[in-house]
Enzyme design. Sequence first.
Site, short mmCIF file in Angstrom:
data_model
loop_
_atom_site.label_atom_id
_atom_site.label_comp_id
_atom_site.label_asym_id
_atom_site.label_seq_id
_atom_site.Cartn_x
_atom_site.Cartn_y
_atom_site.Cartn_z
N ARG A 43 0.71 -1.21 0.05
CA ARG A 43 0.15 -0.05 0.11
C ARG A 43 0.87 1.30 0.09
O ARG A 43 2.10 1.33 0.63
CB ARG A 43 -0.79 -0.11 1.23
N GLU A 90 -3.11 7.96 -3.55
CA GLU A 90 -3.65 7.21 -4.66
C GLU A 90 -5.07 8.02 -4.82
O GLU A 90 -5.94 7.76 -4.00
CB GLU A 90 -3.60 5.72 -4.32
N HIS A 134 -1.92 0.45 -10.35
CA HIS A 134 -2.22 -0.49 -9.08
C HIS A 134 -2.81 -1.51 -9.74
O HIS A 134 -4.02 -2.05 -9.84
CB HIS A 134 -3.45 0.28 -8.25
#
Length: 317
Positions: free
Chosen positions: A237, A266, A284
């Site tokens: 992450r 993000e 991602h």
Amino acid sequence: MTDLPKLLVSRALPDSVMDALRDHFDVTCRDTTQPMDLSESRDALADYDVILPTLGDAFGDDAFTGTIRAKGLANFGVGYNHIDVEAARKAGLVVTNTPGAVTDATADIALTLILMTARRAGEGERMVRAGNWQGWHPTQMLGMHISGKTLGVIGMGRIGQAIARRCHHGFGMDVVFHNRSVKSVPGARQLASVVEVCQTADIVVTAVPASPETFHIIDAAALSAMQPQAILVNIARGDVVDEAAMIAALQNGGIAGAGLDVYEREPHVPAALMALENVVLLPHLGTAALEVREDMGRMAMDNAVAIAEGRDPPNPV
């Protein structure tokens, strides 16, 4: 009128999964690819029996303060840092995730980023597309040969072990790792700290879940411990890496490069990061393969059905 329990799917899943869900639920699917905001999350908790959330949906502690009808959150994904699990439990909800289904796909993205960053593949493709390639020569775009190098893994869970296997058996790499608990992993050696792993490895890969304990686990100290020829890969992450400190290390030659599939804020990617040639940036893509997303969807569905029926779900968190 249907007697099926009401399910909200926060963002559309593959067609085969959506069809299967309709066999078990009265399904509502949001018509946007953007995550749910706080107001939507509160409304969903009041209006649906089960919710199938996805990355970024706003189920923090303030989502659970109003009327709650829902019995649980069947999260689509192994990571659930967008859900305050303790607040959900206090409100009487079960929370589940989809471990296992994502392991190999995420490990494959880590290898993609390792190879692309070490061999400067992103930079090379940009050169060709821009029409700036002048032809082969012996010292053109020399990168790192990864065979026989040392891999450092931060977090030796399912995904970390899958990355380690690929690198050790596929590329003959030595593997060192840091893990919060003591773990025996064939072909790998556990070190006492993140800094020690960073000092030792040519390639450092983060594979930890996002949590208060792992926030900025790769910080300025860890980055300064890395060797100047080393590269950092993050498929975990975004906030497990101090993004500002990483940018500084990339700009000043503290590390040779970075391969990123996730970002601290993000989908915002800092302009300073995009300006760097020694960085590979992916949107991602960790689990972005149809069969993987279908497997994740079926796992989330099994959890959702169990929640609706009042049974213990297969994958509680």
